[in-house]
Design a protein around this motif. Structure first.
Motif, PDB file in Angstrom:
ATOM      1  N   TYR A  31       0.484  -1.244  -0.137  1.00  0.00           N
ATOM      2  CA  TYR A  31      -0.367   0.074   0.302  1.00  0.00           C
ATOM      3  C   TYR A  31       1.062   1.688  -0.157  1.00  0.00           C
ATOM      4  CZ  TYR A  31      -3.383   3.379   1.220  1.00  0.00           C
ATOM      5  OH  TYR A  31      -5.135   4.725   1.424  1.00  0.00           O
ATOM      6  N   ALA A  32       0.569   1.897  -1.226  1.00  0.00           N
ATOM      7  CA  ALA A  32       1.257   3.543  -0.947  1.00  0.00           C
ATOM      8  C   ALA A  32       0.688   4.551  -1.546  1.00  0.00           C
ATOM      9  CB  ALA A  32       2.831   3.299  -2.530  1.00  0.00           C
ATOM     10  N   TRP A  33      -0.178   4.457  -1.027  1.00  0.00           N
ATOM     11  CA  TRP A  33      -1.190   5.462  -1.259  1.00  0.00           C
ATOM     12  C   TRP A  33      -0.475   7.078  -0.329  1.00  0.00           C
ATOM     13  CZ3 TRP A  33      -6.574   5.757  -3.060  1.00  0.00           C
ATOM     14  CH2 TRP A  33      -6.785   5.897  -4.653  1.00  0.00           C
ATOM     15  N   THR A  34      -0.512   8.043  -0.099  1.00  0.00           N
ATOM     16  CA  THR A  34      -0.449   8.974   0.476  1.00  0.00           C
ATOM     17  C   THR A  34      -0.857  10.219   0.789  1.00  0.00           C
ATOM     18  OG1 THR A  34      -0.004  10.710  -1.466  1.00  0.00           O
ATOM     19  CG2 THR A  34       2.421   9.353  -0.160  1.00  0.00           C
ATOM     20  N   GLU A  35      -1.497  11.173   1.441  1.00  0.00           N
ATOM     21  CA  GLU A  35      -1.987  11.635   2.102  1.00  0.00           C
ATOM     22  C   GLU A  35      -3.137  12.154   0.275  1.00  0.00           C
ATOM     23  OE1 GLU A  35      -3.194  15.844   4.696  1.00  0.00           O
ATOM     24  OE2 GLU A  35      -2.095  14.608   5.509  1.00  0.00           O
ATOM     25  N   GLU A  36      -2.108  12.849   0.100  1.00  0.00           N
ATOM     26  CA  GLU A  36      -3.069  13.257  -1.343  1.00  0.00           C
ATOM     27  C   GLU A  36      -3.579  11.960  -2.120  1.00  0.00           C
ATOM     28  OE1 GLU A  36      -0.969  14.998  -5.523  1.00  0.00           O
ATOM     29  OE2 GLU A  36       0.822  14.992  -3.983  1.00  0.00           O
ATOM     30  N   GLU A  37      -3.512  10.926  -2.317  1.00  0.00           N
ATOM     31  CA  GLU A  37      -4.350  10.401  -3.162  1.00  0.00           C
ATOM     32  C   GLU A  37      -5.694  10.438  -2.519  1.00  0.00           C
ATOM     33  OE1 GLU A  37      -0.300   9.273  -4.544  1.00  0.00           O
ATOM     34  OE2 GLU A  37      -1.323   9.396  -2.600  1.00  0.00           O
ATOM     35  N   THR A  38      -5.045   9.930  -1.138  1.00  0.00           N
ATOM     36  CA  THR A  38      -6.710   9.528  -0.244  1.00  0.00           C
ATOM     37  C   THR A  38      -7.611  10.817  -0.143  1.00  0.00           C
ATOM     38  OG1 THR A  38      -5.011   8.225   1.108  1.00  0.00           O
ATOM     39  CG2 THR A  38      -7.493   8.806   1.618  1.00  0.00           C
ATOM     40  N   LYS A  39      -6.935  11.589  -0.179  1.00  0.00           N
ATOM     41  CA  LYS A  39      -7.538  13.008  -0.022  1.00  0.00           C
ATOM     42  C   LYS A  39      -8.428  12.747  -1.133  1.00  0.00           C
ATOM     43  CE  LYS A  39      -7.827  17.696   1.080  1.00  0.00           C
ATOM     44  NZ  LYS A  39      -6.852  18.821   1.984  1.00  0.00           N
ATOM     45  N   LYS A  40      -7.880  12.967  -2.951  1.00  0.00           N
ATOM     46  CA  LYS A  40      -8.440  13.227  -3.847  1.00  0.00           C
ATOM     47  C   LYS A  40      -9.335  12.101  -4.157  1.00  0.00           C
ATOM     48  CE  LYS A  40      -7.319  13.047  -8.721  1.00  0.00           C
ATOM     49  NZ  LYS A  40      -6.509  12.422 -10.139  1.00  0.00           N
ATOM     50  N   LEU A  41      -9.107  10.852  -3.494  1.00  0.00           N
ATOM     51  CA  LEU A  41     -10.436  10.156  -3.863  1.00  0.00           C
ATOM     52  C   LEU A  41     -11.519  10.636  -3.233  1.00  0.00           C
ATOM     53  CD1 LEU A  41     -11.586   7.800  -4.630  1.00  0.00           C
ATOM     54  CD2 LEU A  41     -10.702   6.288  -2.612  1.00  0.00           C
ATOM     55  N   PHE A  42     -11.201  10.508  -1.634  1.00  0.00           N
ATOM     56  CA  PHE A  42     -12.206  10.960  -0.692  1.00  0.00           C
ATOM     57  C   PHE A  42     -13.291  12.967  -1.546  1.00  0.00           C
ATOM     58  CE2 PHE A  42     -14.089  13.946   2.691  1.00  0.00           C
ATOM     59  CZ  PHE A  42     -15.108  13.285   3.165  1.00  0.00           C
ATOM     60  N   THR A  43     -11.909  13.406  -1.730  1.00  0.00           N
ATOM     61  CA  THR A  43     -12.807  14.462  -2.466  1.00  0.00           C
ATOM     62  C   THR A  43     -13.910  14.701  -3.550  1.00  0.00           C
ATOM     63  OG1 THR A  43     -11.261  15.953  -1.030  1.00  0.00           O
ATOM     64  CG2 THR A  43     -12.548  16.753  -3.317  1.00  0.00           C
ATOM     65  N   ASP A  44     -12.901  13.970  -4.112  1.00  0.00           N
ATOM     66  CA  ASP A  44     -13.794  13.104  -5.753  1.00  0.00           C
ATOM     67  C   ASP A  44     -15.576  13.014  -5.170  1.00  0.00           C
ATOM     68  OD1 ASP A  44     -14.250  13.086  -8.627  1.00  0.00           O
ATOM     69  OD2 ASP A  44     -13.631  10.783  -8.005  1.00  0.00           O
ATOM     70  N   LEU A  45     -15.155  11.811  -4.283  1.00  0.00           N
ATOM     71  CA  LEU A  45     -16.188  11.115  -3.912  1.00  0.00           C
ATOM     72  C   LEU A  45     -17.566  11.868  -3.093  1.00  0.00           C
ATOM     73  CD1 LEU A  45     -14.997   8.217  -2.092  1.00  0.00           C
ATOM     74  CD2 LEU A  45     -16.715   7.560  -3.502  1.00  0.00           C
TER      75      LEU A  45
END
Length: 111
Positions: A31-45
């Protein structure tokens, strides 16, 4: 005889149900996602669910599984591990924030 490849759409409620028991194979990267990728997914959702009509569907992206027996939940994740893992973490956090019956009863002084 070779394996049959089939595509299917599933609602998120089914992706996280008893019909799928995910296994991450050893060849997958960690698992390699950082806060940036996680935030992008959450914001998109969040943006989708707060700004779209109820009858619209959100496309999560492709998740590729090896599922040798459709009737058994064993599902080896070939692609989509980062999204699945991130959504699992997000759902665990949301679930932990929902007051449990005992918490509500204590708060109201019922127990």
């Amino acid at each position: 005889m070779g394996a049959t490849i089939k595509g299917a759409e599933y609602p998120i409620s089914e992706i996280f149900s008893q019909y799928f028991d995910y296994i991450i194979p050893n060849f997958q990267r960690p698992y390699a996602w950082t806060e940036e990728e996680t935030k992008k997914l959450f914001t998109d959702l969040y943006d989708f669910y707060t700004g779209q009509p109820e009858d619209e569907q959100y496309f999560l992206g492709s998740i590729v599984l090896y599922k040798p027996d459709e009737k058994k939940p064993f599902s080896e994740v070939i692609d989509g591990q980062q999204r699945l893992t991130t959504l699992t973490i997000l759902l665990a956090i949301i679930t932990s924030m929902i007051p449990q019956e005992d918490d509500y009863s204590r708060e109201k002084g019922w127990k």
